[in-house]
Design a protein around this motif. Structure first.
Motif, PDB file in Angstrom:
ATOM      1  N   SER A   1       0.815  -1.220   0.000  1.00 56.77           N
ATOM      2  CA  SER A   1       0.000   0.000   0.000  1.00 56.77           C
ATOM      3  C   SER A   1       0.849   1.271   0.000  1.00 56.77           C
ATOM      4  O   SER A   1       0.576   2.210  -0.760  1.00 56.77           O
ATOM      5  CB  SER A   1      -0.941   0.001   1.203  1.00 56.77           C
ATOM      6  OG  SER A   1      -0.210  -0.218   2.397  1.00 56.77           O
ATOM      7  N   GLU A   2       1.865   1.305   0.844  1.00 54.60           N
ATOM      8  CA  GLU A   2       2.706   2.510   0.901  1.00 54.60           C
ATOM      9  C   GLU A   2       3.468   2.717  -0.400  1.00 54.60           C
ATOM     10  O   GLU A   2       3.566   3.835  -0.914  1.00 54.60           O
ATOM     11  CB  GLU A   2       3.674   2.418   2.082  1.00 54.60           C
ATOM     12  CG  GLU A   2       4.508   3.682   2.260  1.00 54.60           C
ATOM     13  CD  GLU A   2       5.374   3.622   3.498  1.00 54.60           C
ATOM     14  OE1 GLU A   2       6.166   4.558   3.704  1.00 54.60           O
ATOM     15  OE2 GLU A   2       5.267   2.632   4.267  1.00 54.60           O
ATOM     16  N   LYS A   3       4.008   1.641  -0.951  1.00 59.91           N
ATOM     17  CA  LYS A   3       4.736   1.733  -2.207  1.00 59.91           C
ATOM     18  C   LYS A   3       3.794   2.133  -3.341  1.00 59.91           C
ATOM     19  O   LYS A   3       4.168   2.903  -4.240  1.00 59.91           O
ATOM     20  CB  LYS A   3       5.405   0.398  -2.525  1.00 59.91           C
ATOM     21  CG  LYS A   3       6.460   0.473  -3.622  1.00 59.91           C
ATOM     22  CD  LYS A   3       7.230  -0.819  -3.723  1.00 59.91           C
ATOM     23  CE  LYS A   3       8.344  -0.728  -4.765  1.00 59.91           C
ATOM     24  NZ  LYS A   3       9.387   0.230  -4.368  1.00 59.91           N
ATOM     25  N   ALA A   4       2.558   1.670  -3.309  1.00 61.92           N
ATOM     26  CA  ALA A   4       1.575   2.042  -4.336  1.00 61.92           C
ATOM     27  C   ALA A   4       1.231   3.515  -4.242  1.00 61.92           C
ATOM     28  O   ALA A   4       1.075   4.204  -5.264  1.00 61.92           O
ATOM     29  CB  ALA A   4       0.319   1.195  -4.188  1.00 61.92           C
ATOM     30  N   ALA A   5       1.115   4.036  -3.019  1.00 59.51           N
ATOM     31  CA  ALA A   5       0.812   5.464  -2.851  1.00 59.51           C
ATOM     32  C   ALA A   5       1.943   6.332  -3.377  1.00 59.51           C
ATOM     33  O   ALA A   5       1.722   7.342  -4.054  1.00 59.51           O
ATOM     34  CB  ALA A   5       0.541   5.769  -1.377  1.00 59.51           C
ATOM     35  N   ASN A   6       3.176   5.928  -3.074  1.00 63.04           N
ATOM     36  CA  ASN A   6       4.332   6.695  -3.551  1.00 63.04           C
ATOM     37  C   ASN A   6       4.564   6.526  -5.046  1.00 63.04           C
ATOM     38  O   ASN A   6       5.278   7.317  -5.660  1.00 63.04           O
ATOM     39  CB  ASN A   6       5.582   6.282  -2.781  1.00 63.04           C
ATOM     40  CG  ASN A   6       5.527   6.705  -1.325  1.00 63.04           C
ATOM     41  OD1 ASN A   6       4.966   7.757  -1.010  1.00 63.04           O
ATOM     42  ND2 ASN A   6       6.085   5.905  -0.438  1.00 63.04           N
ATOM     43  N   ALA A   7       3.963   5.498  -5.626  1.00 63.66           N
ATOM     44  CA  ALA A   7       4.123   5.274  -7.069  1.00 63.66           C
ATOM     45  C   ALA A   7       3.544   6.420  -7.888  1.00 63.66           C
ATOM     46  O   ALA A   7       4.011   6.703  -8.996  1.00 63.66           O
ATOM     47  CB  ALA A   7       3.441   3.964  -7.470  1.00 63.66           C
ATOM     48  N   PHE A   8       2.543   7.103  -7.355  1.00 60.84           N
ATOM     49  CA  PHE A   8       1.931   8.204  -8.097  1.00 60.84           C
ATOM     50  C   PHE A   8       2.905   9.370  -8.261  1.00 60.84           C
ATOM     51  O   PHE A   8       2.761  10.173  -9.177  1.00 60.84           O
ATOM     52  CB  PHE A   8       0.645   8.648  -7.406  1.00 60.84           C
ATOM     53  CG  PHE A   8      -0.477   7.680  -7.608  1.00 60.84           C
ATOM     54  CD1 PHE A   8      -1.362   7.826  -8.660  1.00 60.84           C
ATOM     55  CD2 PHE A   8      -0.638   6.590  -6.763  1.00 60.84           C
ATOM     56  CE1 PHE A   8      -2.389   6.907  -8.865  1.00 60.84           C
ATOM     57  CE2 PHE A   8      -1.658   5.672  -6.947  1.00 60.84           C
ATOM     58  CZ  PHE A   8      -2.536   5.827  -8.013  1.00 60.84           C
ATOM     59  N   SER A   9       3.855   9.478  -7.373  1.00 57.98           N
ATOM     60  CA  SER A   9       4.909  10.482  -7.552  1.00 57.98           C
ATOM     61  C   SER A   9       5.829  10.079  -8.705  1.00 57.98           C
ATOM     62  O   SER A   9       6.222  10.907  -9.529  1.00 57.98           O
ATOM     63  CB  SER A   9       5.709  10.638  -6.256  1.00 57.98           C
ATOM     64  OG  SER A   9       6.770  11.554  -6.430  1.00 57.98           O
ATOM     65  N   VAL A  10       6.162   8.796  -8.778  1.00 61.31           N
ATOM     66  CA  VAL A  10       7.006   8.293  -9.870  1.00 61.31           C
ATOM     67  C   VAL A  10       6.305   8.475 -11.215  1.00 61.31           C
ATOM     68  O   VAL A  10       6.923   8.868 -12.206  1.00 61.31           O
ATOM     69  CB  VAL A  10       7.341   6.801  -9.642  1.00 61.31           C
ATOM     70  CG1 VAL A  10       8.106   6.222 -10.827  1.00 61.31           C
ATOM     71  CG2 VAL A  10       8.130   6.624  -8.357  1.00 61.31           C
ATOM     72  N   LEU A  11       5.007   8.227 -11.247  1.00 63.55           N
ATOM     73  CA  LEU A  11       4.269   8.281 -12.509  1.00 63.55           C
ATOM     74  C   LEU A  11       4.285   9.668 -13.137  1.00 63.55           C
ATOM     75  O   LEU A  11       4.242   9.804 -14.356  1.00 63.55           O
ATOM     76  CB  LEU A  11       2.818   7.833 -12.292  1.00 63.55           C
ATOM     77  CG  LEU A  11       2.620   6.366 -11.893  1.00 63.55           C
ATOM     78  CD1 LEU A  11       1.148   6.082 -11.642  1.00 63.55           C
ATOM     79  CD2 LEU A  11       3.163   5.425 -12.957  1.00 63.55           C
ATOM     80  N   LEU A  12       4.343  10.726 -12.318  1.00 69.37           N
ATOM     81  CA  LEU A  12       4.239  12.081 -12.846  1.00 69.37           C
ATOM     82  C   LEU A  12       5.531  12.884 -12.737  1.00 69.37           C
ATOM     83  O   LEU A  12       5.624  13.978 -13.290  1.00 69.37           O
ATOM     84  CB  LEU A  12       3.122  12.836 -12.126  1.00 69.37           C
ATOM     85  CG  LEU A  12       1.710  12.278 -12.332  1.00 69.37           C
ATOM     86  CD1 LEU A  12       0.684  13.133 -11.601  1.00 69.37           C
ATOM     87  CD2 LEU A  12       1.361  12.204 -13.808  1.00 69.37           C
ATOM     88  N   HIS A  13       6.510  12.344 -12.046  1.00 67.55           N
ATOM     89  CA  HIS A  13       7.784  13.058 -11.899  1.00 67.55           C
ATOM     90  C   HIS A  13       8.560  13.023 -13.216  1.00 67.55           C
ATOM     91  O   HIS A  13       8.516  12.053 -13.952  1.00 67.55           O
ATOM     92  CB  HIS A  13       8.609  12.413 -10.785  1.00 67.55           C
ATOM     93  CG  HIS A  13       9.807  13.224 -10.388  1.00 67.55           C
ATOM     94  ND1 HIS A  13      10.981  13.206 -11.079  1.00 67.55           N
ATOM     95  CD2 HIS A  13       9.995  14.097  -9.364  1.00 67.55           C
ATOM     96  CE1 HIS A  13      11.850  14.015 -10.507  1.00 67.55           C
ATOM     97  NE2 HIS A  13      11.269  14.570  -9.466  1.00 67.55           N
ATOM     98  N   ASP A  14       9.266  14.133 -13.509  1.00 63.49           N
ATOM     99  CA  ASP A  14      10.098  14.191 -14.712  1.00 63.49           C
ATOM    100  C   ASP A  14      11.521  13.780 -14.365  1.00 63.49           C
ATOM    101  O   ASP A  14      12.141  14.353 -13.453  1.00 63.49           O
ATOM    102  CB  ASP A  14      10.105  15.618 -15.290  1.00 63.49           C
ATOM    103  CG  ASP A  14       8.757  16.014 -15.853  1.00 63.49           C
ATOM    104  OD1 ASP A  14       8.076  15.136 -16.410  1.00 63.49           O
ATOM    105  OD2 ASP A  14       8.378  17.192 -15.728  1.00 63.49           O
ATOM    106  N   TYR A  15      12.035  12.810 -15.105  1.00 65.13           N
ATOM    107  CA  TYR A  15      13.402  12.340 -14.917  1.00 65.13           C
ATOM    108  C   TYR A  15      14.217  12.648 -16.176  1.00 65.13           C
ATOM    109  O   TYR A  15      13.719  12.502 -17.296  1.00 65.13           O
ATOM    110  CB  TYR A  15      13.429  10.831 -14.649  1.00 65.13           C
ATOM    111  CG  TYR A  15      12.687  10.411 -13.400  1.00 65.13           C
ATOM    112  CD1 TYR A  15      13.328  10.338 -12.172  1.00 65.13           C
ATOM    113  CD2 TYR A  15      11.335  10.077 -13.451  1.00 65.13           C
ATOM    114  CE1 TYR A  15      12.648   9.944 -11.025  1.00 65.13           C
ATOM    115  CE2 TYR A  15      10.643   9.690 -12.312  1.00 65.13           C
ATOM    116  CZ  TYR A  15      11.303   9.619 -11.105  1.00 65.13           C
ATOM    117  OH  TYR A  15      10.633   9.239  -9.969  1.00 65.13           O
ATOM    118  N   ASP A  16      15.474  13.030 -15.972  1.00 68.08           N
ATOM    119  CA  ASP A  16      16.320  13.346 -17.130  1.00 68.08           C
ATOM    120  C   ASP A  16      16.697  12.094 -17.916  1.00 68.08           C
ATOM    121  O   ASP A  16      16.836  12.142 -19.140  1.00 68.08           O
ATOM    122  CB  ASP A  16      17.602  14.057 -16.664  1.00 68.08           C
ATOM    123  CG  ASP A  16      17.312  15.440 -16.119  1.00 68.08           C
ATOM    124  OD1 ASP A  16      16.296  16.025 -16.535  1.00 68.08           O
ATOM    125  OD2 ASP A  16      18.091  15.928 -15.270  1.00 68.08           O
TER     126      ASP A  16
END
Length: 1003
Positions: free
Chosen positions: A805-820
């Protein structure tokens, strides 16, 4: 008896006011189908146009005007246009109630392409002679300005035949106008009239009717989003006043008068207008006003508390000096006298660097010097020797530092005006100081004070930019000093800046670098090798220095070999990382210019591959080293054309997947480790993943590579390798060609990963599989693939999973974060426009629904997921979705998760100004929670963020927050005594804003 034609009936109905819209349509249809002509229409309306009833004449004229606006520009022929011009000219003498329709008709007629010049002149003359424009209503005056604007834009040559008559008529039209929208058009036209018509005898009158509005004092109504903006009016009027040098004798006294105003906006407007007028008016027109202008500007520069006013002063003087410099052949004495007066008033401030006027004086003189070559020569000829003498006269290091920084700033001003003295024979503004200035900086390179050494190194870079300023002997001596600093200086900032200076020297004189610098650096490495001591941080910086100074092709190749030799010596992990960092720096330097890519792909990457296989144990496997390896592969591959990238892909596949080591040249294959277990060589995988994931989309990547990366991501024992494999797989999926093969890959991935995500599997295996699932989801969202919703739903489902659950919640940051280095344009990925907004609008309602349906112990994960999304969504999108989300954000503030609370505070602070009406309903809930968070002891950032949010809330309407004023002020007392300075600072600002709630004071 035959019925009357439909168009005649329509005319009668329109005039009698029975049916306007349908009547116009019927008449227009008859005209466009050639059933009648325009003259027929006028004839039919004749009885109404000549009626004794003004209302009847007005309706008939209105119908004719409306019809003309509906017809194409080419519909009316020359004969009809001539007739209509005469008709409307006569109609201008009719009853005042008919005037709006006549003007409307003239506006339509002027758009006709067949209107002759003589007819245009007749219409304009009638307009000027028969119409008292300022007695008309606002909309009718706007029509007049639109008529003139259209004619000036489209038929200027015809209007110019009226000469001064048009100028006088335009003055009459403009005189007394008050509507901002009309003025915006009038000011634009006035500038054109000044430039295209002989204003001559009417110059003063035209100036008076425009300058009476200066400075603009207008605030657009907040309720009208289409209202003319104040700045637009200001700019239109400024261009008008600066349109012709004829205005100079009238405008310059006006500007000087306004400069003495106590209103700051008037001062700024006057200064900026002066700046725009200076070039147009010319040196001779400015001459009588130079001394008064300087007296006013001097007062503002030295005494004003406003940065905006000082900036406007700088801009005005800059343009004045440029204007005087342009006319230097006839106004040399003007330029000398003007700058001489400035130097006289600023000189004594430069002799007192400890006083507050030192900085304003130097900044102002830098502006003057930057205006032109002659100005630069005159200012620097006075300032440089003065600063030199002050430097040597001051014993305190802090004062010498300030003087040195100022001297560097002045030297930078001279860069555009310095030519190569040896080639062009130009003395340049600094010719007189070719001995003293370099000596000053070179002597400071060995100063005991680290700050002075650092500043002097920065100064030497400026000296190198001054073309031809440093002699060959100066450059040799500089190179010697810089090498010594790189190798021996105890201050790391000094060493790093010295490396930059050597790189700059390499661009200007590569011979010195090759003959003096590189041998010295390589000898230092050899000396360390002899004593087997690589622990020195200075020594580990040498590879980066070698990379920075390698600018030519053979220098790059030699340096690569030296760095590999350095890394092959026994040493620590930091030694390996230093070598990889240097290689990466060199690759980045060359890719920026497009050089040596063939060498990097055919030599550097294969050599680095072999080198990784030579390493044993944990050497070369630190996180930094792996990051450097991945970045080298990505930087090289992303810069290759399709041909070279394809060859690189084949090479890497042959090594990693096929275990064919024969392609690695110049290395003893017998010493290489096998690659059948990728987890044993994380460095090789980093290079492999980086290279393959960043190729152009035209490069075909076999499915075996994706299968391999998926397996590594799910099974490798090293977390860093799993993460790299997941990112690589995401890049490859994003760029994979659309079609059945991609669908098959995704279906297989779903089947495999869902099996690994089953609750019965080991925790570690589930976490790895979920991490890969998240990256695949991001890859599909970014490219806008239909499967994205399937993958996203799985992540939403895991919010209720106890383990994920915690990793799934933080996944939404990964989904929208811009990475170089992942799913970016640099990696040649498919990126769909506004994918973040689309994802948010689709997902936010699902999170809200899930939050309400979830058990109490799981609700926080939905809040974390929502908060993670909000950080990356543009404010414009959030405004429309904010109201239903606000209750959830308020619950987030009450969470026990500090990261969730901080994220929520950030979102609330950004949006409180844009949605006050929404927050107003929740102030009674929000304020107590914010006050509680100002006392959050475990986290200082929490207290500061809560205070900042409280400060922002003072922007809410007064009647909403006033009842809470005393409560907030009282409870801020604890924060004012906080042990952390940043908290106390934020508390003071917040309390002051709450104390002034309801007053006119702005903080």
């Amino acid at each position: 008896m035959m019925a009357a034609p439909a168009w005649k009936v329509a005319c009668e109905e329109f005039v009698t006011g029975k049916n306007d819209d349908s009547s116009v349509a019927v008449v227009e249809h008859a005209l466009t189908n050639k059933e009648i002509t325009v003259l027929d229409l006028v004839e039919e309306l004749g009885v109404h146009l000549t009626s004794t009833q003004a209302e009847s004449r007005a309706q008939a004229t209105r119908l004719l005007a409306v019809i003309l606006h509906q017809l194409p520009k080419t519909f009316v022929n020359t004969q009809e246009a001539k007739f209509l011009a005469a008709f409307f000219s006569e109609k201008l003498q009719d009853h005042y109630s008919i005037m709006p329709h006549v003007l409307h008709g003239i506006y339509a007629l002027t758009m006709s392409q067949y209107l002759l010049a003589e007819d245009i002149l007749k219409l304009v003359q009638a307009l000027f002679n028969e119409v008292q424009v300022q007695s008309l209503m606002k909309d009718d005056r706007r029509t007049v300005f639109c008529i003139l604007a259209h004619l000036i834009d489209q038929r200027l040559s015809d209007l110019q035949k009226l000469d001064a008559e048009f100028v006088l008529g335009f003055i009459k039209v403009l005189d007394g106008e008050k509507d901002p929208q009309n003025l915006s058009v009038a000011f634009r036209l006035a500038a054109i009239v000044c430039q295209q018509f002989p204003i001559g005898n009417f110059a003063e009158e035209l100036f008076e009717v425009t300058s009476c509005y200066f400075p603009i004092d207008y605030t657009p109504p907040s309720s009208d989003i289409y209202a003319v903006k104040t700045q637009d009016l200001v700019l239109y009027l400024r261009k008008c006043l600066a349109a012709t040098p004829v205005f100079a004798e009238f405008c310059l006294p006006l500007l000087l008068d306004k400069l003495s105003s106590d209103v700051q906006s008037a001062k700024i407007d006057s200064l900026l207008t002066l700046a725009e007028c200076a070039e147009i008016y010319g040196a001779e027109q400015l001459k009588p006003f130079l001394q008064p202008i300087w007296l006013v500007v001097r007062k503002e520069v030295f005494a004003s508390m406003s940065e905006e006013v000082v900036k406007a002063c700088h801009q005005a003087v800059l343009q004045i000096v440029k204007t005087l410099s342009i006319a230097i052949s006839t106004a040399q004495s003007l330029l000398d006298d003007f700058i001489g007066g400035i130097l006289l008033d600023c000189r004594h401030h430069l002799s007192e660097p400890e006083l507050k006027l030192f900085v304003p004086s130097t900044k102002f003189l830098q502006v003057v010097a930057s205006a032109s070559d002659p100005a630069c020569c005159k200012v620097l000829g006075t300032v440089v020797p003065l600063l030199e003498s002050q430097f040597y006269a001051r014993p305190q290091d802090s004062q010498r530092q300030a003087i040195l920084v100022t001297l560097i700033d002045f030297l930078k001003i001279a860069i555009p005006y310095c030519t190569d003295i040896h080639e062009a024979g130009d003395t340049g503004p600094l010719q007189a100081f070719r001995g003293s200035v370099p000596a000053l900086f070179l002597s400071l390179l060995s100063d005991r004070n680290a700050s002075l050494r650092l500043t002097s190194v920065c100064g030497t870079q400026t000296l190198l930019d001054l073309s031809g300023f440093l002699s060959q002997s100066d450059m040799c001596l500089l190179a010697e000093h810089l090498v010594k600093l790189v190798l021996e200086d105890p201050s790391r900032p000094v060493r790093l800046e010295s490396t930059k200076a050597l790189a700059e020297l390499s661009l200007h004189n590569s011979v010195i670098i090759q003959e003096n610098v590189m041998p010295a650096l390589l000898n230092k490495l050899k000396e360390e090798k002899a004593v087997e001591d690589y622990s020195s941080s200075n020594t580990e910086e040498i590879p980066a220095t070698l990379a920075a100074i390698s600018v030519s092709s053979h220098m790059v190749e030699d340096t690569v070999q030296h760095i590999f030799d350095y890394m092959r010596q026994p040493g620590s992990n930091s030694q390996q990382e230093a070598g990889l960092k240097a290689l990466l720096l060199m690759v980045q330097q060359c890719t920026a210019t497009g050089d040596r890519m063939h060498f990097f792909s055919t030599h550097l990457v294969p050599t680095l591959t072999g080198f990784t296989l030579e390493q044993q144990g944990d050497m070369f496997h630190t996180l930094d080293a792996l990051s450097f390896m991945e970045s080298i592969g990505q930087t090289v591959a992303s810069s290759l054309n399709a041909g070279l990238a394809t060859e690189l892909v084949k090479f890497m596949i042959s090594i990693v997947l096929e275990e064919d080591l024969s392609m690695i040249k110049n290395i003893d294959v017998n010493k290489l480790t096998r690659v059948n277990n990728i987890s044993d060589n994380a460095a090789l995988h980093a290079l492999f993943a980086g290279s393959l994931s960043s190729c152009m989309q035209q490069v075909v990547i076999p499915e075996e590579v994706l299968a391999h990366e998926k397996e590594v991501a799910c099974t490798c024992s090293k977390e860093a390798v799993c993460n790299m494999a997941s990112r690589c797989y995401a890049n490859l999926i994003n760029k994979y060609r659309e079609g059945a093969n991609l669908d098959s890959l995704l279906n297989n991935a779903i089947k495999d990963l869902e099996l690994r995500l089953e609750p019965s599997r080991y925790s570690e295996e589930r976490l790895k599989a979920f991490s890969l699932w998240v990256w695949i989801t991001k890859a599909l969202i970014v490219r806008g693939h239909p499967y994205a919703s399937t993958f996203k739903c799985k992540i939403l489902g895991q919010l209720s999973d106890t383990e994920l659950s915690e990793k799934a919640a933080n996944a939404f940051s990964v989904l929208l974060h811009d990475y170089d280095n992942v799913l970016s344009s640099e990696m040649h990925c498919n990126i769909r426009l506004m994918y973040k907004q689309r994802f948010f609008l689709e997902t936010a309602p699902q999170l809200v629904e899930g939050f309400h349906a979830a058990p109490t112990d799981q609700k926080q994960y939905y809040l974390i997921a929502l908060s993670n999304m909000l950080k990356f969504i543009p404010r414009q999108v959030l405004l429309g979705e904010f109201p239903p989300l606000l209750p959830l954000l308020l619950q987030s503030l009450m969470s026990s998760d500090p990261s969730l609370q901080l994220s929520t505070l950030s979102v609330l602070s950004d949006l409180v100004r844009d949605t006050p009406q929404v927050l107003a309903e929740h102030v009674d809930t929000l304020l107590p929670q914010l006050l509680k968070l100002t006392l959050h002891r475990p986290n200082m950032n929490m207290r500061v963020s809560a205070l900042n949010c409280l400060s922002t809330m003072t922007d809410l309407p007064h009647h909403i927050i006033y009842p809470y004023q005393q409560q907030v002020i009282r409870q801020l007392a604890t924060a004012l005594d906080d042990k952390k300075r940043l908290v106390r600072k934020a508390a003071v600002k917040t309390k002051m804003k709450w104390c002034f709630v309801g007053t006119s004071v702005s903080l």
